[in-house]
Design a protein around this motif. Structure first.
Motif, PDB file in Angstrom:
ATOM      1  N   ALA A   1       0.895  -1.155   0.104  1.00 48.92           N
ATOM      2  CA  ALA A   1       0.048   0.057  -0.127  1.00 48.92           C
ATOM      3  C   ALA A   1       0.985   1.343  -0.152  1.00 48.92           C
ATOM      4  N   LEU A   2       0.327   2.265  -0.755  1.00 48.28           N
ATOM      5  CA  LEU A   2       1.202   3.652  -0.667  1.00 48.28           C
ATOM      6  C   LEU A   2       0.186   4.683   0.233  1.00 48.28           C
ATOM      7  N   THR A   3       0.962   5.486   1.083  1.00 51.63           N
ATOM      8  CA  THR A   3       0.212   6.347   1.648  1.00 51.63           C
ATOM      9  C   THR A   3      -0.182   7.465   0.936  1.00 51.63           C
ATOM     10  N   VAL A   4      -1.206   8.422   1.312  1.00 54.44           N
ATOM     11  CA  VAL A   4      -1.663   9.515   0.556  1.00 54.44           C
ATOM     12  C   VAL A   4      -0.502  10.487   0.029  1.00 54.44           C
ATOM     13  N   ARG A   5       0.499  10.570   1.089  1.00 54.26           N
ATOM     14  CA  ARG A   5       1.595  11.337   0.706  1.00 54.26           C
ATOM     15  C   ARG A   5       2.514  10.903  -0.419  1.00 54.26           C
ATOM     16  N   GLN A   6       2.472   9.579  -0.573  1.00 52.42           N
ATOM     17  CA  GLN A   6       3.264   8.984  -1.580  1.00 52.42           C
ATOM     18  C   GLN A   6       2.523   9.028  -2.936  1.00 52.42           C
ATOM     19  N   ARG A   7       1.072   9.213  -2.820  1.00 50.70           N
ATOM     20  CA  ARG A   7       0.151   9.292  -4.014  1.00 50.70           C
ATOM     21  C   ARG A   7       0.413  10.752  -4.580  1.00 50.70           C
ATOM     22  N   VAL A   8       0.272  11.860  -3.522  1.00 51.54           N
ATOM     23  CA  VAL A   8       0.372  13.130  -3.933  1.00 51.54           C
ATOM     24  C   VAL A   8       1.945  13.396  -4.597  1.00 51.54           C
ATOM     25  N   ASP A   9       3.031  12.772  -4.055  1.00 46.49           N
ATOM     26  CA  ASP A   9       4.227  12.698  -4.707  1.00 46.49           C
ATOM     27  C   ASP A   9       4.165  12.212  -6.081  1.00 46.49           C
TER      28      ASP A   9
END
Length: 496
Positions: free
Chosen positions: A331-339
């Motif tokens: 899973a990816l965090t929302v911060r990783q998705r924003v990046d």
């Protein structure tokens, strides 16, 4: 005609008779080293068939022996000369095993039934506008000069498995533009030492290149533009491409699977998927791409990726990409998705942020959606003028652009607490002693902070010194908080 022509050799007469009975003629010795077609250039007359004799059998076939069906079944032969079958109609089953063809096989505008070649060594196959009523199968073959089957049709399955295919003079190993395959197509574990071009092809089943490799360093390795696949396209399970891959305008009824694959492994290579439409995109390469990936205006149902699926900032383009569901393994965090979004947008554009937020909302993750939209506003702010950036900072600090409303409550509580403490320690004098309401530092502070609304306190007292400066500051901060809240509320409501 049942009698073989007089100019045939003894080996060719044996083939003639085997053809009439539909039997296999095996010219091999049974010793693997001696039967390897890669060394077949030394095979003697007892294993040599002229290509023109094969053509005669296929174009002017002899009658079948009573009780038999004709078929060309040949093993362990060296075929010399060019096999010219252009424009022919071949109504016979063809199966060739372990043979060596010294010249090209020409099937341009020809039609045939099932065609099977196994463990053969060939110079090249030319099959423009060819029609195969059954299967076209090349397995464990070596084709030094490439395969050309563009604008052709295979009614059932296409198999090019475990082959080694060299390039033609233009660097193309498989030229199959406009190919139409009625069922499944597999090119599993094959090595293509040149470009694979399936531009505009139509495939009725799935297309797989499990464990295959395409080698064309520094140039276009695969052109899959405008292909239509009824099921899934698999460039996976050990697939490796050295060179760029183009998938623009592809239409896939199933998924595009790029799992356990080596793609864009070198700087300068590119994977373009502009305007691709697929049910799913499974993007899990063996290692992070070092080249460029372009996903302009692509549409997917589900997009599955992972932490190392995408290239660095500047080498990813996500503009206009749409998807319904996002999955990540792990899973990816929302911060990783924003990046991920920020890496995919060299210049600010709202669509990738809105799309990511919509995917979170669809999954019931509203807090993550608000985080994405807050990041969007911060990215937008960076491109504004000085006044816009200043007001943006105010909105961000005050209420998180409307996506963090609790901040306004926090500011309000803090300012009320400060005002109450200061005014309780140093109460202001009343403007009119006989008309002043009962003094209450809390309500007085709150009246100063709330614009438009009046509680009857702020106009009844006359602060001085520090209290006066604090009163002016509270009035100003109240208006700023109200303006920021109104702007944020409008933004959120409009978005909703």
């Amino acid at each position: 005609m049942s009698t073989p022509p007089g100019h045939l050799s003894a080996t060719e007469i044996r083939l003639w008779e085997a053809y009439r009975r539909g039997e296999r003629l095996d010219l091999g010795t049974g010793v693997p080293a001696d039967d390897d077609p890669r060394t077949g250039a030394t095979w003697g007359p007892d294993r040599t068939i002229r290509a023109q004799v094969l053509a005669r059998l296929l174009l002017q076939p002899p009658e079948a022996e009573p009780g038999h069906t004709t078929a060309l079944r040949l093993s362990g032969a060296r075929v010399v000369g060019d096999l010219e079958l252009g424009g022919a109609r071949l109504d016979v089953y063809v199966s060739v095993i372990g043979c060596r063809f010294e010249g090209p096989i020409v099937l341009n505008v020809a039609s045939t039934r099932t065609l099977n070649l196994l463990d053969c060594v060939l110079t090249e196959i030319q099959g423009r506008n060819m029609r195969v009523d059954g299967d076209l199968s090349l397995c464990r073959c070596e084709v030094a000069g490439g395969l050309r089957i563009l604008d052709s049709r295979v009614d059932n399955d296409l198999r090019i498995d475990d082959c080694v295919v060299g390039p033609d003079r233009r660097g193309v190993a498989l030229m199959a533009n406009g190919l139409h395959v009625g069922a499944d197509s597999s090119m599993d574990r094959s090595v293509f030492r040149g470009q694979v071009s399936l531009y505009g092809g139509r495939f009725g089943g799935r297309v797989t290149l499990y464990g295959a490799s395409v080698e064309r360093p520094g140039e276009s390795a695969m052109d899959l533009g405008r292909i239509t696949v009824e099921h899934s396209l698999h460039l996976s399970a050990g697939f490796a491409a050295t060179g760029s891959i183009r998938l623009n305008d592809a239409r896939l009824g199933g998924g595009l699977v790029l799992g356990r694959a080596v793609i864009c492994a070198n700087p300068g290579e590119e994977l373009t998927m502009s305007r691709v439409v697929a049910q799913d995109l499974h993007m899990k390469p063996v290692r992070p791409p070092r080249g460029r990936i372009v996903l302009t205006d692509a549409t997917f149902g589900t997009l599955t990726d992972g932490p190392g699926s995408w290239p660095a900032r500047g080498d990813l383009v996500l503009a206009g990409t749409r998807y319904t569901t996002l999955r990540a393994e792990p899973a990816l965090t929302v911060r990783q998705r924003v990046d991920w979004v920020e890496r995919g947008t060299a210049e600010y554009t709202p669509q990738p942020y809105d799309q990511l937020a919509a995917a979170y909302r669809a999954a019931g993750e509203d807090e993550q959606a608000r985080t994405v939209l807050l990041a969007k506003q911060r990215r937008r702010r960076a491109g504004l003028g000085p006044a816009g950036r200043l007001w943006g900072h105010v909105q961000d600090v005050a209420i998180g652009y409307g996506y963090r409303p609790a901040r306004a409550v926090g500011w309000l509580v803090t300012l009320v607490a400060i005002g109450t403490a200061v005014f309780a320690a140093d109460p202001p004098a009343p403007l009119k002693a006989d008309e002043a309401p009962h003094w209450n530092p809390f309500w007085y502070t709150l009246d100063l902070l709330l614009p438009v609304v009046t509680l009857g306190q702020d106009g009844a007292w006359k602060p001085t010194g520090l209290g006066q400066w604090l009163a002016y500051s509270l009035i100003l901060l109240g208006w700023i908080l109200a303006g920021a809240a109104a702007a944020g509320a409008t933004r959120v409501l409009n978005r909703g």
